[in-house]
Enzyme design. Structure first.
Site, mmCIF file in Angstrom:
data_model
loop_
_atom_site.group_PDB
_atom_site.id
_atom_site.type_symbol
_atom_site.label_atom_id
_atom_site.label_comp_id
_atom_site.label_asym_id
_atom_site.label_seq_id
_atom_site.Cartn_x
_atom_site.Cartn_y
_atom_site.Cartn_z
ATOM 1 C CG HIS A 133 -1.803 -1.199 1.329
ATOM 2 N ND1 HIS A 133 -1.361 -2.410 1.835
ATOM 3 C CD2 HIS A 133 -3.094 -1.377 0.982
ATOM 4 C CE1 HIS A 133 -2.357 -3.284 1.784
ATOM 5 N NE2 HIS A 133 -3.417 -2.688 1.278
ATOM 6 C CG HIS A 134 1.125 5.790 -1.895
ATOM 7 N ND1 HIS A 134 0.406 6.958 -1.756
ATOM 8 C CD2 HIS A 134 2.419 6.168 -2.095
ATOM 9 C CE1 HIS A 134 1.210 7.987 -1.884
ATOM 10 N NE2 HIS A 134 2.443 7.536 -2.095
ATOM 11 N N GLY A 135 2.636 4.628 0.746
ATOM 12 C CA GLY A 135 2.938 5.326 1.991
ATOM 13 C C GLY A 135 2.446 6.762 1.957
ATOM 14 C CB THR B 26 -2.609 8.304 -3.043
ATOM 15 O OG1 THR B 26 -2.212 7.501 -1.915
ATOM 16 C CG2 THR B 26 -3.879 9.057 -2.671
#
Length: 379
Positions: free
Chosen positions: A174-176, A205
């Site tokens: 998952h995107h940070g 995102t």
């Protein structure tokens, strides 16, 4: 302190005093499982390593990143009852439930990451690992995605106020997002996230076009992966982008989020890498900066979490994990279904049209980054 210390493992049994509740994907028993596997592999009593128990972060420490009103609401929620307007702060959702001890747990995790950071910053050790950390979705004023306090952003903010240049690398599926937005307008922090595309995975995102703004333009770097990415695509994208940019940036300290939910058996993502690819990535990270603060992150197949973070700790100490899981560990945790007794699983490689499409997307992404980001760093 004894001389020759190189690494610190930050852990306490108090991590297990909080539970996200029945049915929640994030299970804190994965931390105990990792500790038990590290112990069974005899990777704690290493002369150059130190085991350290953390204390909860204080309000003063937390307010380096958190907004005061959010901190007050989070503390009010610690009794397990929703305070007024809790939902406004991302609290009380299925992802971020309000349960007894939620503030104390979050402050303890944040304190563990702060301890890891201080040991590295002071030069007492070169590398410190906090497997409970890496809660990268929370913002300064809200909870998000199982994360109440963003310990990664907190320690980076603390380093920045003392003048350090920080590179942040996030390999979670998952995107940070919480870390990216916290430092989106500064050139003091280089955030690099390789993750499944926001088109197919929370938080939606992390696209190439999210480059930063103002002084930070070109210092936010995202490698969104197609959902069918395998070992070859993941490693190629990582190696083509992340080490060259870190080398050009020359950070004082490296902070990493080592989520293992990009593994092919993880229930909360679609990309499918192996533990072997994770290990290769950690080996590469070990060589990019002299000072390294490593945090945990996502991982919802407990068997992968324990093996991945144990392997990471071994690499940090120039050791190799055993070929097979120790019998003592299996005797205690065999009920979790370790059908594959090997420590590192087979490579994850796909073929056919899906692979061809994935390669096409990956090459386009890396090409755009070379065009839009690399020139800003003199590459």
């Amino acid at each position: 302190m004894p001389s020759g210390l190189r690494t610190a493992f930050i852990y306490t049994p108090r991590f297990l005093e909080f539970d996200y509740g029945p049915g929640h994907p994030l299970r804190n028993e994965r931390l105990e499982l990792t500790y038990d596997l590290i112990s069974a592999c005899e990777l704690l009593p290493i002369p150059s390593a130190r085991y350290v128990e953390p204390e909860p972060a204080t309000d003063e420490e937390l307010l380096v990143f958190l907004k005061p009103d959010y901190l007050n609401v989070l503390k009010a929620a610690d009794a397990g009852h929703p305070p007024l307007e809790a939902f406004r702060y991302g609290l009380g959702t299925s992802d971020n439930p309000i349960l007894p001890g939620i503030y104390r747990w979050s402050a303890l995790v944040a304190g563990a990451s702060l301890l890891a950071m201080r040991l590295v910053e002071s030069g007492e050790v070169r590398t410190a690992l906090n497997i409970s950390g890496g809660l990268h979705h929370a913002g300064p004023g809200s909870a998000s995605g199982f994360c109440y306090i963003n310990d990664a952003a907190l320690i980076i903010a603390d380093l920045c106020r003392r003048g350090h240049r920080v590179a942040y690398v996030d390999i979670d599926a998952h995107h940070g997002d919480g870390v990216q937005w916290a430092f989106y307008d500064t050139d003091q922090v280089l955030t690099l996230s390789i993750h499944e595309s926001g088109h197919t995975l929370f938080p939606g995102t992390g696209f190439v076009e999210e480059l930063g703004e103002g002084k930070g333009e070109g210092y936010s770097v995202n490698i969104p992966l197609p959902s069918s990415a395998d070992d070859e695509i993941f490693l190629w994208c990582f190696n083509e982008v992340i080490p060259p940019l870190i080398d050009a940036f020359q950070p004082d300290i490296l902070v990493t989020q080592l989520g293992i939910d990009a593994h092919r058996t993880d229930p909360l993502s679609h990309v499918g890498i192996s533990l072997g690819a994770f290990v290769q990535t950690v080996r590469r990270l070990k060589g990019v900066c002299d000072r390294w603060v490593a945090l945990g992150g996502g991982g919802y197949d407990l068997r992968n979490v324990a093996r991945a973070w144990t392997a990471a700790w071994a690499i940090m100490n120039d050791r190799e994990p055993p070929a097979l899981l120790p019998e003592s560990f299996l005797a205690r945790h065999g009920g979790l279904g370790f059908s594959d007794l090997t420590f590192i699983d087979a490579p994850a490689i796909i073929e056919g049209k899906a692979k061809a499409r994935a390669w096409e997307e990956a090459r386009e992404t890396v090409g755009l980054l070379r065009q839009l980001v690399f020139p800003r760093h003199g590459i």
